[in-house]
Enzyme design. Structure first.
Site, PDB file in Angstrom:
ATOM      1  N   SER A  13      83.438  34.111  32.562  1.00 13.25           N
ATOM      2  CA  SER A  13      83.294  32.969  31.661  1.00 13.25           C
ATOM      3  C   SER A  13      84.586  32.610  30.934  1.00 13.25           C
ATOM      4  O   SER A  13      85.335  33.486  30.492  1.00 13.25           O
ATOM      5  CB  SER A  13      82.212  33.281  30.620  1.00 13.25           C
ATOM      6  N   LYS A  56      68.857  29.486  32.303  1.00 10.90           N
ATOM      7  CA  LYS A  56      68.724  28.105  31.834  1.00 10.90           C
ATOM      8  C   LYS A  56      67.279  27.612  31.835  1.00 10.90           C
ATOM      9  O   LYS A  56      66.939  26.678  31.097  1.00 10.90           O
ATOM     10  CB  LYS A  56      69.603  27.183  32.673  1.00 10.90           C
ATOM     11  N   ASN A  77      70.798  24.374  28.498  1.00  9.87           N
ATOM     12  CA  ASN A  77      72.032  25.162  28.445  1.00  9.87           C
ATOM     13  C   ASN A  77      72.634  25.210  27.042  1.00  9.87           C
ATOM     14  O   ASN A  77      73.652  25.852  26.835  1.00  9.87           O
ATOM     15  CB  ASN A  77      73.068  24.611  29.427  1.00  9.87           C
ATOM     16  N   ASP A  92      74.958  20.135  30.333  1.00  8.21           N
ATOM     17  CA  ASP A  92      75.486  20.149  31.702  1.00  8.21           C
ATOM     18  C   ASP A  92      75.380  18.768  32.331  1.00  8.21           C
ATOM     19  O   ASP A  92      76.233  18.377  33.139  1.00  8.21           O
ATOM     20  CB  ASP A  92      74.708  21.143  32.566  1.00  8.21           C
ATOM     21  N   GLY A 116      71.291  24.711  46.177  1.00 10.15           N
ATOM     22  CA  GLY A 116      70.734  25.500  45.088  1.00 10.15           C
ATOM     23  C   GLY A 116      69.462  24.886  44.540  1.00 10.15           C
ATOM     24  O   GLY A 116      69.188  23.695  44.731  1.00 10.15           O
TER      25      GLY A 116
END
Length: 411
Positions: A13, A56, A77, A92, A116
C-alpha cells in the site's frame, strides 16, 4: 487510530504516503484478519478509514448507512464517523472515472471486459455503465455470479474493445503474471489495470507493445484518496490531485540508466540518487556481491550465456524495488525479460554517449580494445534505442546530464 486504511495484505500500500502528501493528519495502515473486523468496528474510535481488498463488501454489515453510490455498487472503500454513526461511501468510483478521463480512454458505445468480481470490479461495472459502455462482460476464473470464464471471454468475447483488470493479479510481490493475453482480443483499443504497485504490470507492458492506450492504477489511487480526504474533512478545500499524483510518481518511480560501458551510468546514477533522496543500485555491483566474481571474471570462467542467465536473476531481484536509481550493465537490455522487469517500476533512460568518448578496458572482455568496443557500439545502439523510454545526450559532463534529468522531472 483516527485515520487510516484497513485490509489484508497492506505491504503493497501507498495510502499512508498519499495522505501524508495531502497533509494535516496522521494516517495509519492496519492489517486485519477477517475475524478481526467485528472487534475493529465495535471498539475503534476512528474518524475515517479507507477499506481495501478483500473487505470492500465485508464491511457493509458493520455500518449504519451507506451512500446511494455505494449501495448501487455494493462495495464501500471509505468509512467516516458522523455523530457516533458509521457511514460508507465509494470513492473508487471517483478515482476510476478520473483515471479514464485523464488518459482519454473512452468507454462510450464500447464493449468492455472487466476482469474480476470483487468490490473493485463492481465499481468498474458501475463506471462503465455510467460512461455509456455498449456491453459489459465480467470475467472470473469460476464463471459464477453472472461472470464468464477466461476461456469463454477469449472465445465468445474476442471483439472486446476495452479490457479492465480489477483483480490483484500482477500486484507486488507477484509481479510476473498477467490475468490474460491482450492478443486474444484483436479489437482492443485500451487496457486499464487498477493495480498500482508495480506502476506498469505485465498486462500493461504487453498492451504497450501492441500500441494500445494503457492506464495503470496509481492515478486512480490518488484520486480516490483525495476524495476520501474530502469526506474526512468536509470543510477543507480538496487537495490538488494532479500535484499529489506527480509528487508520488516522482518518488516511487525508479530511474533505470542503460547504455554502453563507460557511458557514465554509475557516476550519474549515484548523483541522481543523492539529489532525489533515492537508493542507488548498480547491478554489476550486486552481481559481484552475490557471486564473489566480477562480471568479466564470471564470463571468463563460465562464458557469456551463463553470465546473462545469472545477470537476469540479479535484475529480477531488484526490479520490484521502487524509489530507486538503478544503473544496469551494458548488456542487460539484450534480454527482453530484463527490460520488461525493469519497466514495471522504472523509466528506462538511455545515456547515449558517442563512441569517440567511450573507453575500451582490459577489464571488460567484450570491449577490451577499440575494435571490439566499436563493434559492440554498432550492435547495441539500436537495442538501447528500442528498450529506452527516453534518450539523454551523455556527451557532456555529469553535471550537464544531471541538469537534463532534472529538466525532465526524472529526479
Amino acid at each position: 487510530m483516527e485515520y487510516g486504511c484497513i485490509g489484508n495484505p497492506l505491504g503493497h500500500s501507498y495510502s499512508e504516503e498519499i495522505h501524508r502528501l495531502i497533509g494535516g493528519y496522521r494516517y495509519e495502515l492496519k492489517q486485519l484478519r477477517e475475524d478481526e473486523l467485528p472487534g475493529f468496528f465495535a471498539d475503534a474510535d476512528f474518524k475515517g478509514v479507507n477499506v481495501t481488498i478483500p473487505y470492500k463488501q465485508a464491511v457493509i454489515p458493520y455500518l449504519d448507512g451507506i451512500s446511494d453510490r455505494a449501495g448501487r455498487i455494493g462495495a464501500v472503500n471509505t468509512v467516516v464517523r458522523r455523530d457516533g454513526r458509521l457511514y460508507g461511501d465509494n470513492t473508487d468510483y471517483i478515482g476510476l472515472s478520473a483515471l479514464l478521463s485523464r488518459e482519454k480512454i473512452d468507454l462510450k458505445a464500447k464493449k468492455v471486459l472487466i476482469l474480476g468480481t470483487g468490490g473493485t470490479a463492481k465499481t468498474a461495472s458501475a463506471v462503465a455503465e455510467d460512461l455509456g459502455a455498449r456491453e459489459i462482460v465480467r470475467v472470473s476464473r469460476t464463471g459464477r455470479d453472472g461472470a464468464v470464464t477466461y476461456a469463454d471471454a477469449a472465445s465468445r468475447h474476442a471483439d472486446a474493445e476495452i479490457l479492465l483488470n480489477a483483480t490483484p493479479c500482477g500486484m507486488y510481490p507477484e509481479l510476473a503474471p498477467a490475468p490474460t493475453d491482450p492478443d486474444l482480443f484483436p479489437k482492443l483499443e485500451g487496457v486499464v489495470d487498477v493495480v498500482y504497485n508495480p506502476l506498469r504490470t505485465t498486462l500493461l507492458l504487453e498492451a504497450e507493445k501492441r500500441g494500445l492506450k494503457t492506464a495503470g492504477g496509481l492515478y486512480m489511487l490518488v484520486s480516490q484518496a483525495v476524495a476520501a480526504a474530502s469526506l474526512f474533512f468536509p470543510d477543507r478545500a480538496p487537495a490538488d490531485t494532479e500535484a499529489v499524483y506527480r509528487a508520488l510518481l516522482r518518488k516511487k518511480r525508479n530511474l533505470v540508466l542503460i547504455g554502453m560501458p563507460t557511458c557514465g551510468k554509475s557516476t550519474v546514477g549515484k548523483k541522481a540518487a543523492f539529489l532525489s533522496e533515492k537508493r542507488f543500485f548498480d547491478t554489476d555491483a550486486l552481481f559481484r556481491e552475490k557471486y564473489a566474481l566480477s562480471p568479466a571474471a564470471y564470463i571468463g570462467i563460465h562464458g557469456e550465456k551463463a553470465f546473462r542467465d545469472a545477470e537476469a536473476e540479479t535484475v529480477a531481484g531488484i526490479a520490484g524495488e521502487n524509489s530507486s536509481v538503478i544503473a544496469v550493465g551494458g548488456g542487460t537490455v539484450l534480454r527482453e525479460e530484463n527490460v520488461a522487469a525493469l519497466k514495471k517500476n522504472g523509466v528506462l533512460v538511455w545515456l547515449d554517449r558517442p563512441l569517440s568518448l567511450l573507453r575500451p578496458s582490459a577489464r571488460r572482455p567484450l570491449s577490451s580494445d577499440a575494435e571490439k568496443l566499436a563493434a559492440l557500439y554498432r550492435e547495441r545502439r539500436p537495442i538501447y534505442e528500442a528498450a529506452a523510454d527516453l534518450r539523454i545526450d551523455a556527451s557532456g559532463t555529469v553535471s550537464e546530464v544531471i541538469a537534463d534529468l532534472l529538466g525532465k522531472n526524472l529526479i
